[in-house]
Design a protein around this motif. Structure first.
Motif, PDB file in Angstrom:
ATOM      1  N   ALA A  55       0.885  -1.153  -0.058  1.00 31.30           N
ATOM      2  CA  ALA A  55       0.157  -0.054  -0.177  1.00 31.30           C
ATOM      3  C   ALA A  55       0.807   1.156  -0.029  1.00 31.30           C
ATOM      4  N   LEU A  56       1.939   1.212   0.790  1.00 27.98           N
ATOM      5  CA  LEU A  56       2.650   2.369   0.856  1.00 27.98           C
ATOM      6  C   LEU A  56       3.511   2.497  -0.519  1.00 27.98           C
ATOM      7  N   HIS A  57       3.767   1.554  -1.185  1.00 29.03           N
ATOM      8  CA  HIS A  57       4.406   1.576  -2.481  1.00 29.03           C
ATOM      9  C   HIS A  57       3.494   2.144  -3.511  1.00 29.03           C
ATOM     10  N   PHE A  58       2.358   1.727  -3.413  1.00 23.18           N
ATOM     11  CA  PHE A  58       1.140   2.508  -4.256  1.00 23.18           C
ATOM     12  C   PHE A  58       1.223   3.917  -3.919  1.00 23.18           C
ATOM     13  N   ALA A  59       1.013   4.413  -2.599  1.00 22.34           N
ATOM     14  CA  ALA A  59       0.917   5.591  -2.409  1.00 22.34           C
ATOM     15  C   ALA A  59       2.037   6.461  -2.954  1.00 22.34           C
ATOM     16  N   LYS A  60       3.272   5.909  -2.899  1.00 24.96           N
ATOM     17  CA  LYS A  60       4.591   6.695  -3.350  1.00 24.96           C
ATOM     18  C   LYS A  60       4.280   6.757  -5.033  1.00 24.96           C
ATOM     19  N   LEU A  61       3.651   5.850  -5.564  1.00 22.40           N
ATOM     20  CA  LEU A  61       3.474   6.060  -7.019  1.00 22.40           C
ATOM     21  C   LEU A  61       2.572   6.918  -7.252  1.00 22.40           C
ATOM     22  N   VAL A  62       1.460   7.060  -6.524  1.00 22.69           N
ATOM     23  CA  VAL A  62       0.513   8.111  -6.783  1.00 22.69           C
ATOM     24  C   VAL A  62       1.103   9.743  -6.531  1.00 22.69           C
ATOM     25  N   ARG A  63       1.626   9.698  -5.440  1.00 21.62           N
ATOM     26  CA  ARG A  63       2.317  10.964  -5.270  1.00 21.62           C
ATOM     27  C   ARG A  63       3.223  11.437  -6.309  1.00 21.62           C
ATOM     28  N   SER A  64       3.891  10.372  -6.794  1.00 19.92           N
ATOM     29  CA  SER A  64       5.021  10.730  -7.779  1.00 19.92           C
ATOM     30  C   SER A  64       4.152  11.426  -9.057  1.00 19.92           C
ATOM     31  N   ASP A  65       2.755  11.485  -9.332  1.00 19.99           N
ATOM     32  CA  ASP A  65       2.140  12.071 -10.360  1.00 19.99           C
ATOM     33  C   ASP A  65       1.256  13.371  -9.710  1.00 19.99           C
ATOM     34  N   ASN A  66       1.700  14.551 -10.018  1.00 20.19           N
ATOM     35  CA  ASN A  66       1.213  15.622  -9.425  1.00 20.19           C
ATOM     36  C   ASN A  66      -0.066  15.989  -9.879  1.00 20.19           C
ATOM     37  N   ARG A  67      -0.855  15.346 -10.747  1.00 13.04           N
ATOM     38  CA  ARG A  67      -2.041  15.244 -10.586  1.00 13.04           C
ATOM     39  C   ARG A  67      -3.148  14.771  -9.767  1.00 13.04           C
ATOM     40  N   PHE A  68      -2.276  14.013  -8.788  1.00 14.74           N
ATOM     41  CA  PHE A  68      -3.129  13.246  -7.746  1.00 14.74           C
ATOM     42  C   PHE A  68      -2.723  13.994  -6.287  1.00 14.74           C
TER      43      PHE A  68
END
Lengths: 502, 502
Positions: free
Chosen positions: B384-397
């Protein structure tokens, strides 16, 4: 456990089960363990490291299995049957394999739809009026609940909600909470204890009305109770009729109770947990004469229809009564109207989640076929009649009341204390398992044909055990001095089905 | 079906399941069927003649399976996990194979005792205070219920019964029915809808109190509600604290709620259906600080502990509270005192009958070991933390609130309507399944790591789906004109977890 290990382990488990059934005749029905045996055998903590599946199966075989009462032994004649069949095991294996939760249609469309289909199939097989079926035009339908206890409570809660709605329609100023304190539920004093429990759980006083000498609740008795209560300012709300009482398998006359209920707008629920399975054979349907009056009906496919627990098949004439009572959606209530033909079953039951239970009902209906299930029912009834004939051939015994379905009640001519002693001695030997009940104030032993594996030969062996034990009991010099008396009695249901104390 | 056929059929079923899991990546998570698809495919009546098992499995494969939502697909990220593992399937296969009903100790001693043992094991693994365990000196103990819904209702009914007993002890003239109309239950507005439903089913008004900006119900809020209600002559009776709310997995502070409840003798129940499984890892136990104040506690082993539904593990500090509320035995009540260490579990629950559910808990605890289960929990949280990191890497989210356990909530910076549209489009493609909720009045998508098969690579694939779909949505000329709008929304729980309409 990876796929390869699962393959091996599952195959070993299946062989173990086949072996279990092929040798079930060689085991006592009742285990020879003392209370606490397993707690002593097992460690105090879960293992830290994974255990090999072979160790786990070995532990099961050596520690758990010796403490099991064999409900599917051909010599298990206690309570009522616990449905079990290879076909059902396959169905549930598929269900467990998928591991889905049928929260909504979309959470697994097949889970909702197969339940609709199989409940239509079963409803038709039983000869229920069409209005109970989802495939009819009306708002009726079937749903699988976890147990008859649950179904009785579900119907009680729906009845309560419906009565509040009805009464406040004409008198919007009524206080809902105060109204509910006036509601009364009714059933016969022969009911299963789960019916009484539904009253406790659902906060509705439950009157256990006196049954007639044949164990039936009569229309006149119900009518009188309604009148007494109404005179006291109370409001009759819910009636549970029993088709096949737990003790002696008596059938309340629905054609008498129905009109009394309908006249007062009282919800009539039928608890036919065991006996209704026989209605798949048309020759027994006369026992549900008047079923068109009822609001809800439950039969446990997991009792006599070879489906494993839990599979309580419940039908209602109007599913909105359930939805209004159980839905807590805060918006879009209007959308419910569109969902009746594809039910949102979570609003038909108490819990939110549901397993894919219709799979085991489906595999049983398909692998046995309607004909196979009818053969099973008729065979078990014939075995019960054969047992009754054997008992009657021995003039030390009385069969009373008349056998009903797979149940034969009998007692010694010699009096209650010897009948009780006989049951104690038989249980002590662990080869047979039966429980007792009271009929017309006499202690009677209940002999139920339970296992699908029971044959005429098993019945005769069981009878021989009983006869031998009776010989021993009745011959004064042979009384076993070590035989223990029962110190406490454990009540399985309201009419004192007894088992030996732990 | 005889033994030989069962052997063949069971082996074929096992191969089918292995194949299912080995290829689950290749299927869409969501099925491509229309409402009513299966009703149309299947005949209107059960077959008269038995069908060959091959036909049945073929029908399953060709007709049922295409309508299944794959809860154990590595790309299933909706709701919460549905526990499933090979170890659990074996446990339940053993249970189904025996087909026993654990009505009483004697009805199968191993059924009662293995439940005591495994509930002690699990209670210790979670770090629950000793007084909740059957192996302690006191009257506490664990029991397996069917669902958290059921456990919440069981605790509510016990709380109601206890409050009546307490109040009538000092004032024997109180009218029980009138008293009950004054009782109030409390929980947070973040509760699962099953908590609200328990109030409806148990006839107790349930106040959904405002949570703080982080979704937690605070002690001050509860205290104020108690005072308001007492001022109106009402009686606080029951509180449900949520450890891991359904929407955002927030944790109510037990150390704040506990003292408020204890002061007023109000029953405090903890609904930790999903999140408490993490307490097998000591580093998360701070989230249940104050657990010593609570009366009852439930965690669904069938959610995050790899046990198949249903296995709701519930502990109470005083089992007599359940027994007094649920026992309807009419005689020998005194004998109950002797049965606490070997519980008569039918008096700890609503139904009478019970399956041998502890077997699957036992096989999972043994085959994984405590260490294996901790690895599973920690791995899923890391994913889950890995997913959060991926989402945060995209500044649209935006990821909001902070990830909790296996759950990550996120939304588009661009506003609710696009976030909603994104979820609709993703669901339309059927490759991923997520649902939404509301956080601080914003529409957020919930991404839950559910399947035990999910790996880092699956998380990245899921993220890529989401990113591609977002590209498509945000690029004006690429908006898919065929994309359907949601016409109705189906509410899974009180905070609007949405799924596409049927």
């Amino acid at each position: 456990m990876d796929s390869a290990q699962f393959r091996e382990c599952a195959k070993a488990t299946i062989e173990m089960l086949i072996d279990y059934y092929e040798n079930i005749d060689n085991s006592n029905v009742l285990p020879s363990v003392e209370p606490g045996y397993l707690m002593k055998l097992l460690p105090e903590n879960a293992p830290e490291e994974p255990e090999d599946w072979k160790t786990v199966l070995k532990d099961f075989y050596e520690k758990v299995l010796p403490g099991v009462t064999h409900w599917n032994s051909p010599h298990f004649h206690a309570y009522f049957p616990s449905g079990c069949s290879y076909a059902s095991i396959i169905g549930n294996l598929l269900s467990d394999g998928l591991g889905i939760i049928g929260l909504t249609w979309m959470a697994s469309p097949a889970c909702t739809e197969l339940e609709v289909v199989t409940m239509n199939w079963l409803g038709k097989l039983l000869g229920l009026p069409e209005e109970f079926l989802n495939c009819s035009d009306g708002p009726g339908g079937g749903v699988i609940q976890g147990s008859a206890s649950e179904a009785t409570l579900v119907a009680l809660l729906a009845a309560k909600d419906k009565m509040v709605r009805t009464l406040t329609q004409t008198n919007p100023d009524f206080d809902h909470d105060i109204l509910k304190t006036k509601f009364v539920a009714y059933t016969s004093n022969q009911c299963n204890s789960s019916v009484e429990k539904a009253g406790v759980l659902g906060s509705m006083r439950m009157r256990l009305l006196k049954s007639d000498p044949n164990g039936k609740l009569r229309g006149e008795t119900l009518k009188k109770a309604f009148e007494e209560d109404k005179a006291q300012g109370l409001i009759p709300c819910y009636v549970v009729a029993n088709l096949g009482t737990t003790g002696i398998c008596a059938f309340d006359p629905l054609h008498e109770l129905g009109p009394v209920c309908n006249e007062e707008n009282v919800w009539l629920h039928v608890d036919a947990a065991y006996a209704a399975s026989a209605f798949i054979c048309p020759e027994y349907r006369h026992l549900m004469k008047g079923v068109e009056y009822v609001n809800s009906f439950v039969v446990n496919a997991h009792k006599w229809l070879l489906v494993n627990f839990d599979c309580s098949a419940m039908w209602v004439k109007d599913c909105y009564d359930l939805i209004y009572a159980f839905d807590v959606q805060r918006m879009y209530l209007d959308d419910l109207k569109t969902t009746v033909k594809i039910p949102d079953y979570r609003h038909w039951q108490m819990p939110l989640g549901r397993r894919f239970r219709s799979l085991k009902l489906w595999t049983v209906l398909k692998m046995y076929g309607a004909d196979g299930l009818r053969d099973h029912i008729r065979n078990q009834i014939n075995l019960a009649l054969h047992f009754a004939k054997l008992v009657r051939s021995d003039n030390r015994f009385i069969v009373e009341p008349e056998p009903s379905m797979g149940l034969v009640c009998f007692r010694l001519q010699d009096g209650d204390s010897n009948t009780k002693k006989l049951l104690e001695n038989l249980i002590e030997k662990k080869k047979l398992f039966m429980v007792a009940c009271t009929f017309r104030n006499r202690y009677v032993i209940r002999f139920v044909v339970c296992s699908r594996l029971t044959t005429k030969e098993h019945i005769e062996t069981s009878w021989n055990f009983i006869k031998e034990e009776t010989d021993r009991l009745m011959s004064p010099d042979k009384i076993n001095p070590k035989s223990q008396s029962i110190s406490t009695i454990d009540h399985f249901d309201s009419i004192h089905i007894c088992e030996k104390s732990k």
